[in-house]
Design an enzyme around this catalytic site. Structure first.
Site, PDB file in Angstrom:
ATOM      1  N   SER A  66       0.827  -1.308   0.137  1.00  0.00           N
ATOM      2  CA  SER A  66      -0.025   0.156   0.273  1.00  0.00           C
ATOM      3  C   SER A  66       1.111   1.164   0.086  1.00  0.00           C
ATOM      4  O   SER A  66       2.084   1.174   0.279  1.00  0.00           O
ATOM      5  CB  SER A  66      -1.041  -0.067   1.314  1.00  0.00           C
ATOM      6  OG  SER A  66      -1.607   1.157   1.331  1.00  0.00           O
ATOM      7  N   TYR A 125      -4.136  -0.894  10.034  1.00  0.00           N
ATOM      8  CA  TYR A 125      -3.801  -0.898   8.649  1.00  0.00           C
ATOM      9  C   TYR A 125      -2.280  -0.480   8.258  1.00  0.00           C
ATOM     10  O   TYR A 125      -1.592  -1.281   7.552  1.00  0.00           O
ATOM     11  CB  TYR A 125      -4.722  -0.247   7.858  1.00  0.00           C
ATOM     12  CG  TYR A 125      -4.613  -0.386   6.257  1.00  0.00           C
ATOM     13  CD1 TYR A 125      -5.341  -1.396   5.718  1.00  0.00           C
ATOM     14  CD2 TYR A 125      -4.099   0.402   5.550  1.00  0.00           C
ATOM     15  CE1 TYR A 125      -5.509  -1.907   4.359  1.00  0.00           C
ATOM     16  CE2 TYR A 125      -3.884   0.201   3.994  1.00  0.00           C
ATOM     17  CZ  TYR A 125      -4.608  -0.841   3.544  1.00  0.00           C
ATOM     18  OH  TYR A 125      -4.463  -1.036   1.967  1.00  0.00           O
TER      19      TYR A 125
END
Length: 254
Positions: A146, A159
């Site tokens: 990410s 996350y």
């Protein structure tokens, strides 16, 4: 002089989180390059649309379901996937979840769930399928990292921690398995137009800020990730290992 081979004919791929968005696009891209694709979702029937789209395009696919927060279910998924079309040649760890909350209020249960889905499941599938790849002296693993593998984000501590860890795990496994002709790499998607980013797209101020920082001057589409996945899954990338490939329209360059 031989040309690079980007084809995936006779290869078998497992893609988690393949019901929609990025996972669906990756599964379709691998299938278009010739791979037979095992599409996994968190619920039974979740990948019906993905399988249907692949088959309508002339490809071969099947679907499985597993709760990625349940370690035993992830082990079972690995076994079922290897039984579907034979040994897995390409593993794409795309399934993931996110929970937003200020850090001071972040529930421990949410933290644990995000880490179980995003990190534990990725490691378990790498381990369960990777040991067969090592034994056969060939394999491709593509983890989905990410932009938050590089930065901290806001109100998404679990996350962010999980995606930093996925980048580190990718390098750790590449170090161990590279000598066995198993390449472990990751793709770090930029700001991609999916339902997961809908809230950001709908926020005029935030969307404008994001677009200003993307040299390509547009949000990414899920199809923009297909070429990177096919490349990392093919023999054209045989000497690439432990790399985090940002597909971000140049976002990190700013």
């Amino acid at each position: 002089m031989s040309k690079p081979d980007f084809g995936l004919v006779d290869k078998v791929a497992l893609v988690t989180g393949a019901s929609r968005g990025i996972g669906q696009a990756l599964a379709m891209g691998l299938a278009a390059a010739g791979a037979k694709v095992v599409c996994a979702a968190s619920r039974v029937g979740g990948c019906q649309e993905t399988v249907s789209k692949i088959e309508q395009a002339g490809g071969t696919a099947t679907e499985l379901a597993a709760d990625l927060s349940d370690a035993s279910a992830v082990v079972a998924l690995a076994e079922q996937a290897q039984a579907a079309f034979g040994e897995i040649d390409i593993l794409v760890n795309n399934g993931g979840t996110i929970y937003r909350s200020p850090a001071v209020e972040y529930p421990l249960e949410a933290w644990q769930n995000v880490l179980q889905v995003n990190l534990d499941a990725t490691f378990i599938l790498c381990q369960q399928i990777g040991k067969s790849m090592v034994a056969r002296q060939q394999g491709k693993i593509i983890n989905i990292a990410s932009m938050l593998s590089y930065s901290g984000g806001i109100t998404v501590p679990a996350y962010t921690a999980s995606k930093h860890a996925v980048a580190g795990l990718t390098k750790a496994l590449a170090n161990e398995w590279g000598q066995h002709n198993v390449q472990v790499n990751a793709i770090a998607p930029g700001y991609i137009r999916t339902d997961n980013t809908q809230a950001l797209q709908d926020d005029p101020e935030r969307s404008t800020e994001i677009l200003k920082r993307i040299p390509a001057a547009r949000w990414g589409e899920t199809a923009d990730l297909q070429g990177a996945a096919v490349f990392l899954a093919s023999s054209a990338s045989n000497y690439i290992n432990g790399h985090i490939l940002a597909v971000d329209g140049g976002f990190l360059a700013r």
